[in-house]
Design a protein around this motif. Structure first.
Motif, PDB file in Angstrom:
ATOM      1  N   LEU A 201      33.400   1.469  22.527  1.00 15.54           N
ATOM      2  CA  LEU A 201      32.902   2.574  21.695  1.00 15.54           C
ATOM      3  C   LEU A 201      31.560   3.073  22.219  1.00 15.54           C
ATOM      4  O   LEU A 201      31.339   4.282  22.353  1.00 15.54           O
ATOM      5  CB  LEU A 201      32.767   2.110  20.244  1.00 15.54           C
ATOM      6  N   GLU A 205      30.414   6.613  23.799  1.00 10.06           N
ATOM      7  CA  GLU A 205      29.284   7.367  23.273  1.00 10.06           C
ATOM      8  C   GLU A 205      28.342   7.768  24.416  1.00 10.06           C
ATOM      9  O   GLU A 205      27.845   8.897  24.451  1.00 10.06           O
ATOM     10  CB  GLU A 205      28.546   6.496  22.251  1.00 10.06           C
TER      11      GLU A 205
ATOM     12  N   GLN B 231      38.584   2.508  12.086  1.00  9.75           N
ATOM     13  CA  GLN B 231      37.221   3.000  11.944  1.00  9.75           C
ATOM     14  C   GLN B 231      36.650   3.403  13.310  1.00  9.75           C
ATOM     15  O   GLN B 231      36.039   4.461  13.445  1.00  9.75           O
ATOM     16  CB  GLN B 231      36.379   1.859  11.379  1.00  9.75           C
ATOM     17  N   THR B 232      36.895   2.531  14.295  1.00 12.59           N
ATOM     18  CA  THR B 232      36.374   2.804  15.631  1.00 12.59           C
ATOM     19  C   THR B 232      37.016   4.051  16.224  1.00 12.59           C
ATOM     20  O   THR B 232      36.321   4.890  16.807  1.00 12.59           O
ATOM     21  CB  THR B 232      36.623   1.596  16.546  1.00 12.59           C
ATOM     22  N   ASP B 234      38.153   6.507  14.634  1.00 10.30           N
ATOM     23  CA  ASP B 234      37.581   7.636  13.897  1.00 10.30           C
ATOM     24  C   ASP B 234      36.203   7.993  14.459  1.00 10.30           C
ATOM     25  O   ASP B 234      35.887   9.155  14.662  1.00 10.30           O
ATOM     26  CB  ASP B 234      37.501   7.252  12.410  1.00 10.30           C
ATOM     27  N   GLN B 235      35.405   6.942  14.730  1.00  5.42           N
ATOM     28  CA  GLN B 235      34.070   7.175  15.300  1.00  5.42           C
ATOM     29  C   GLN B 235      34.180   7.862  16.648  1.00  5.42           C
ATOM     30  O   GLN B 235      33.378   8.725  16.975  1.00  5.42           O
ATOM     31  CB  GLN B 235      33.347   5.838  15.480  1.00  5.42           C
ATOM     32  N   GLU B 238      34.782  11.405  16.284  1.00  4.23           N
ATOM     33  CA  GLU B 238      33.555  12.066  15.861  1.00  4.23           C
ATOM     34  C   GLU B 238      32.653  12.327  17.072  1.00  4.23           C
ATOM     35  O   GLU B 238      32.098  13.410  17.223  1.00  4.23           O
ATOM     36  CB  GLU B 238      32.851  11.176  14.843  1.00  4.23           C
TER      37      GLU B 238
END
Lengths: 230, 245
Positions: A201, A205, B231-232, B234-235, B238
């Motif tokens: 993640l 990012e 959740q991840t 979804d992040q 985003e």
């Protein structure tokens, strides 16, 4: 300049693919005999940059990354005592053989049941093969001798869903013992998956930050270069 | 891309199914003759993602719960010393006739006498073959032999019909502790000679409460973990949306 945009985007696409693999591992955290996947990331070929005027070599430049393939870890998972007569686990290497409509398939998930004909079948109803490739009859006491189940080694095993795997059978040499009343727990490691998920993640990012930064630089170049007293 | 959302949702739905099954097992922890459910999981189909079809990663689509039937292992015998309580030891069922006239099978041997003296199960199904305790006979004088022979006050009333089926996994549960034979289970046939009746005892549910609790905890944690994957994902969506401001 724009090259960086595509390099960063390729990294983001890789992380999305990795995330899909992790999700599948987590979804199968309770699937008996499940084998976890790891993404193998590789880089695209590098380019050698040259100065267009002088022809002097500037140096190599990478073009981003991609997920090349996934590697399935087929090593034996922990054995879990269940006490059910028709639960079986291979202690060590080897797969159970199952006769499906598509041919013989292999599984490490030994949660079997009885068919209407009284033979040992998988939970999906495919006959489990005994030694010599014959279907196994469940005894009057509702049990099957674990030594009667066929266990084979596989070369190049490949998961194909429904707990089944394909591969080339390579004989019974070196296979583990079959134990009744036990199941092999899922090979998905929840803690490792969570850590990988967070790392992936954040990497995703970071890719986005690179894109927005390049975007800002481009914006500056487009709007501010040439203006006086900016 | 980011199929992980659906993958994780499938995994959560599968865990939910197992929690439902465990809840049912726990609710029946004291149900006479109850046989606990077996729920398994399977992974779903794998598809090649990416452009280079031969080399790209093969991503799975999650998990699904599978019904592996029931565990028909023997429940513990509980001594009750009631003359009309009978427990089956070994494979098999008592044959009973339901109020609508259909035949069913049960392992719940807590028998009673109805208003007209007929022998019925706790849910009112008639024991087969039909037998009545003669009026005025003390219930304490009723004996049930290991083979199911019922004797009341010195008079033989008949033999409880002990049957078994080829595939008990395929029996259809009708509720009220009774099962119906189906084409897949095979027709009822006489139970093997090894099956005996114990009078003055009941067969407890074979739900192992501690096992069920462990399964429940495991399922809950797996559910929680899988929700983190959603959740991840979804992040990540985003963040991807944040590329264009």
């Amino acid at each position: 300049m724009e090259r960086g945009l595509y390099i960063a985007a390729s990294g983001m696409v890789s992380e999305m693919a990795r995330q899909d693999l992790i999700s599948n591992d987590l979804a199968n955290a309770s699937t008996a005999g499940y084998k976890s996947d790891t993404a193998v990331q590789g880089s695209f070929g590098e380019l050698l940059l040259r100065n267009t005027e002088t022809g002097a070599t500037v140096g190599p430049i990478g073009q981003g990354s991609r997920i090349e393939r996934q590697v399935t870890d087929f090593s034996a998972g922990p054995i879990k005592e269940t006490g059910e007569d028709l639960d079986f686990a291979v202690e060590g290497d080897g797969f159970f053989a199952v006769q499906t409509g598509q041919g013989v398939r292999y599984t490490r998930n030994g949660q079997f049941t009885v068919s209407p004909q009284g033979t040992l079948v998988t939970a999906q109803g495919d006959p489990v093969l005994g030694r010599g490739g014959r279907a196994l009859q469940v005894g009057a006491d509702g049990r099957v001798d674990p030594r009667a189940l066929e266990v084979v080694q596989l070369t190049n095993p490949r998961k194909e869903g429904d707990n089944l795997a394909t591969g080339t059978p390579a004989g019974a040499a070196g296979t583990g013992q079959v134990r009744a009343g036990a199941l092999e727990a899922s090979g998905a490691d929840a803690a490792r998956s969570m850590v990988d998920m967070i790392a992936s993640l954040r990497s995703f990012e970071a890719g986005q930050r690179v894109i927005t930064t390049i975007d800002e630089t481009l914006q500056k170049a487009a709007n501010n270069v040439g203006t006086i007293g900016g | 891309m980011l199929e992980g959302l659906n993958t994780a949702a499938a995994g959560m739905a599968a865990q939910q199914t197992r929690i439902d099954a465990v809840a049912n097992d726990l609710a029946n922890a004291n149900t006479t003759g109850y046989k606990h459910l077996r729920v398994g999981f399977r992974d779903l189909v794998y598809t090649q993602t990416g452009r280079s079809s031969a080399q790209g990663p093969r991503t799975g689509a999650g998990a699904a719960a599978v019904d592996a039937g029931r565990a028909f292992d023997q429940g513990a015998l509980q001594r009750t010393d009631q003359p009309l309580d009978v427990a089956i030891q070994g494979e098999g069922f008592l044959r009973v006739r339901l109020a609508d006239g259909t035949t069913a099978l049960t392992r719940d041997g807590s028998l009673h006498v109805d208003g007209t003296g007929r022998l019925v199960t706790s849910t009112g199904a008639f024991v087969q073959p039909a037998m009545s305790i003669p009026a005025g006979t003390a219930l304490s004088s009723v004996t049930v032999g290991p083979d199911g022979a019922v004797v009341a006050g010195g008079r033989s009333l008949g033999k409880l019909d002990l049957v078994s089926v080829r595939s008990p996994q395929a029996l259809q549960p009708l509720g009220d502790n009774v099962f119906a034979a189906t084409a897949a289970s095979g027709a009822p046939r006489p139970a093997p000679a090894a099956t005996t009746i114990a009078q003055g005892a009941l067969e407890a549910s074979n739900t192992d409460v501690s096992d069920a609790m462990v399964t429940m905890i495991e399922s809950q944690r797996a559910y929680q973990l899988t929700s983190k994957a959603i959740q991840t994902a979804d992040q990540m969506w985003e963040i991807a949306n944040g590329v264009k401001r």
